[in-house]
Design a protein around this motif. Structure first.
Motif, mmCIF file in Angstrom:
data_model
loop_
_atom_site.group_PDB
_atom_site.id
_atom_site.type_symbol
_atom_site.label_atom_id
_atom_site.label_comp_id
_atom_site.label_asym_id
_atom_site.label_seq_id
_atom_site.Cartn_x
_atom_site.Cartn_y
_atom_site.Cartn_z
ATOM 1 N N GLU A 423 0.824 -1.201 0.000
ATOM 2 C CA GLU A 423 0.000 0.000 0.000
ATOM 3 C C GLU A 423 0.863 1.257 0.000
ATOM 4 N N VAL A 424 1.926 1.247 0.815
ATOM 5 C CA VAL A 424 2.797 2.419 0.895
ATOM 6 C C VAL A 424 3.520 2.646 -0.427
ATOM 7 N N LEU A 425 4.077 1.566 -0.999
ATOM 8 C CA LEU A 425 4.801 1.700 -2.268
ATOM 9 C C LEU A 425 3.867 2.135 -3.395
ATOM 10 N N LYS A 426 2.635 1.637 -3.376
ATOM 11 C CA LYS A 426 1.648 2.030 -4.383
ATOM 12 C C LYS A 426 1.317 3.509 -4.244
ATOM 13 N N SER A 427 1.122 3.968 -3.014
ATOM 14 C CA SER A 427 0.780 5.378 -2.793
ATOM 15 C C SER A 427 1.945 6.291 -3.134
ATOM 16 N N LEU A 428 3.179 5.844 -2.852
ATOM 17 C CA LEU A 428 4.354 6.653 -3.168
ATOM 18 C C LEU A 428 4.536 6.806 -4.675
ATOM 19 N N GLY A 429 4.266 5.741 -5.428
ATOM 20 C CA GLY A 429 4.387 5.820 -6.886
ATOM 21 C C GLY A 429 5.788 5.583 -7.405
ATOM 22 N N PHE A 430 6.592 4.758 -6.693
ATOM 23 C CA PHE A 430 7.919 4.413 -7.202
ATOM 24 C C PHE A 430 7.783 3.771 -8.585
ATOM 25 N N GLY A 431 8.582 4.209 -9.522
ATOM 26 C CA GLY A 431 8.579 3.593 -10.845
ATOM 27 C C GLY A 431 7.336 3.887 -11.664
ATOM 28 N N TYR A 432 6.677 5.006 -11.408
ATOM 29 C CA TYR A 432 5.461 5.292 -12.176
ATOM 30 C C TYR A 432 5.767 5.523 -13.652
ATOM 31 N N GLU A 433 7.025 5.928 -13.947
ATOM 32 C CA GLU A 433 7.381 6.173 -15.349
ATOM 33 C C GLU A 433 7.199 4.929 -16.204
#
Length: 619
Positions: A423-433
């Motif tokens: 949930e935290v990693l999804k909310s942070l958006g790591f690697g959204y590119e």
């Protein structure tokens, strides 16, 4: 807290890989080399760093001598030009640096000498332009960054073929930092709340995301609370005074239909629900033609009997209503039964997922008509949470909140922490590119992630300098972690930081994974090295070093608490059983202080060797 201890341990991991790193030589670069063998036609075998090359030399040289060479040509054959006379074996690093700078006609500033000595020590090829760029970067260093740290970071930037710029140096330095994400995210939140220049919509979206990151167990707690409220509402034996406030809250939060009543609190909604959810199964039963109903009933019976989140008695309770296709008011009875059992399991099996990745709370919301998508489920749970926490809510409603939070705390296990991290990693958006080239649904979901929101925020030229600085720090940390997550042939490195909060305590976790990929592109789970750097409220600075070799796991804990070894021993058997259940064997758990680790590093006479057979680092 300073991260010196983590750096000491981490350096052992990187030492072996760095020492074996082969940097391609380019024309114009200068390298330190030793003549090993002489061949005809002015050809020689030259030892450059950890690699031996056959090179064409411009002038005859003596075997055994060391020189600085400049690369004249790199292809089709390597041609080297001598730029200094033979280096005396007793020359210090400083003297060699002086010779190199003199040969390249470069100024002997403090920064330039430090850069030259570093490249010589690391045996890296370097050009005149590179040294001049590095000198400028070192002159502009912040006060809290040492020259040694900066040079190590610059080496990493060069290895990854990234531009040598101030912004890139700051980004990679930020990625290497073990200072918790909690602090920099809280700073951004504080600056945003005070700022009046950010558009309200974007500001609210970012603040909402920061709240999600700070409360990773909010949705599970909301599901448990909703389950408790529905359970109370369905219990016809309870007095009206207990059930009426619950009915009002759920109707006010738009969870229940306007037609819901105390006599029929959860009417069949007939609304579309997420695929393979309980709501979806009920909808198929309601839409079945008379000739197909028996088949649909059979499918529903199978679905219920195989559902992992339901107990044997709960399955029997629902299946009893699915025996024939001509039962009076069957749809409402089945709906009530499914709602009842999933309301119960939303409290008793909070983190348990079925084969489709759905939890009991997802099935419950789907039965109430708000589960068309994962996003709509999240929105429904947030609505009921917000209204339930209203100060005007009755004591009974408040008690359901307390009960839900207690249920979550009692069920914290591996699945719970997996949920929190995801949930935290999804909310942070790591690697959204990486998702920008995906389908429209993936791109739509990006809008709810923090990183693209910060990118949008920084494009606004009117925001205050305080907000801009805080946002740039957060974005720099995310980009730095991504840059440091890289691959070197089959070997891969993944670096991430996760801010976690639970039981009223905050924990910043830094994870570094080193492993290899198999030929099919999948991670080789037989070999890996995983480092966890943790900042804990009670134990404070803690490092967990886990090595996996042929599915045999060895764990070393670094902490200065003298009693930690006693506590570790208590959990050793549980850990052994848990690893065995997923096909791994525990070889041992070792506890060391950071001082012991430093002494071990000093006494170590040989560098760690890289094992090409798959063991990341040989200790």
């Amino acid at each position: 807290m300073a991260s010196t201890s983590f750096s000491t341990i981490q350096s052992q991991i990187t030492a072996g890989i760095t020492s074996q790193f082969q940097t391609p030589m380019k024309e114009g670069q200068v390298v330190h080399g030793t003549i090993k063998k002489l061949y005809p036609n002015q050809t020689a075998e030259v030892q450059i760093g950890n690699q031996k090359v056959i090179a064409k030399l411009e002038t005859p040289l003596k075997a055994g001598d060391s020189h600085f060479f400049q690369v004249e040509k790199s292809a089709p054959e390597l041609q080297l030009k001598v730029v200094t006379g033979p280096l005396t074996q007793g020359n210090t690093m400083a003297q060699q640096g002086q010779q190199l700078l003199q040969a390249m006609n470069l100024p002997k500033t403090t920064e330039m000498q430090a850069a030259a000595q570093f490249f010589i020590k690391q045996q890296l090829p370097v050009s005149k332009d590179t040294l001049m760029q590095v000198e400028q970067l070192l002159k502009q260093l912040p006060k809290d960054i040492t020259m040694k740290t900066a040079l190590e970071t610059i080496q990493k930037i060069i290895e990854m073929k990234l531009p040598l710029t101030t912004s890139m140096l700051q980004t990679v330095l930020s990625g290497k930092s073990t200072e918790g994400l909690h602090t920099i995210l809280q700073n951004l939140q504080a600056q945003l709340q005070q700022d009046q220049t950010v558009t309200p919509a974007l500001k609210n979206n970012i603040l909402l995301n920061l709240q999600k990151i700070a409360e990773p167990f909010n949705a599970p707690a909301a599901g448990a609370m909703l389950g408790k409220q529905v359970e109370i509402l369905q219990n016809q034996q309870l007095p009206l005074a207990s059930r009426l406030p619950i009915l009002q809250v759920l109707k006010e939060s738009n969870i229940l239909l306007p037609t819901a009543s105390l006599t029929n609190p959860t009417p069949d909604t007939g609304k579309e629900a997420i695929v393979n959810s309980a709501g979806d199964q009920l909808l198929k039963l309601g839409q079945a033609a008379p000739g197909e109903k028996a088949q649909v009933l059979e499918q529903l019976r199978n679905w219920v009997s195989q559902h992992p989140a339901l107990t044997t008695s709960q399955k029997s309770e629902v299946i009893a209503l699915l025996k024939n296709d001509n039962q009076t008011n069957q749809m409402q009875l089945v709906n009530n039964a499914l709602t009842k059992v999933f309301a119960e399991q939303s409290q008793q099996a909070i983190f348990l997922k079925d084969m489709n990745g759905l939890t009991p709370k997802d099935h419950l919301v789907s039965l109430l008509g708000k589960g068309g998508t994962i996003d709509s489920i999240a929105q429904a749970l947030q609505q009921v949470t917000d209204i339930s926490k209203n100060p005007a809510s009755s004591n009974l409603v408040t008690q359901t909140i307390v009960s839900a939070e207690q249920q979550v705390m009692q069920q914290l296990d591996g699945k719970a922490f997996e949920h929190a991290m995801k949930e935290v990693l999804k909310s942070l958006g790591f690697g959204y590119e990486a998702k920008l080239g995906g389908n429209s649904e993936e791109i739509r979901q990006l809008a709810s992630q923090l990183k693209p929101q910060i990118v949008e925020l920084l494009q606004n030229q009117t925001i205050s300098s305080a907000v801009r600085e805080s946002a740039e720090i957060v974005l720099g940390r995310m980009n730095g972690l991504q840059i440091l997550s890289n691959e070197n042939g089959p070997q891969h490195q993944l670096l991430m930081q996760v801010p976690l909060e639970f039981l009223g305590k905050k924990m910043d976790a830094t994870l570094e994974w080193n492993g290899r990929m198999k030929e099919d592109g999948k991670i080789d789970s037989d070999f890996a090295r995983i480092m966890f750097y943790l900042q804990l409220d009670t134990l404070e600075e803690t490092v967990v070093d886990m090595q996996v070799q042929n599915r045999v796991v060895s764990i070393t804990l670094f902490n200065n608490d003298q009693q930690l070894s006693q506590f570790a021993e208590k959990f050793k058997e549980t850990l052994k059983v848990g690893l065995s259940s997923v096909g791994y064997q525990l070889s041992g758990v070792f506890v060391k202080t950071f001082e012991e680790q430093k002494m071990a590093s000093i006494l170590k006479s040989k560098p760690n060797m890289y094992d090409a057979q798959g063991v990341d680092i040989r200790i």
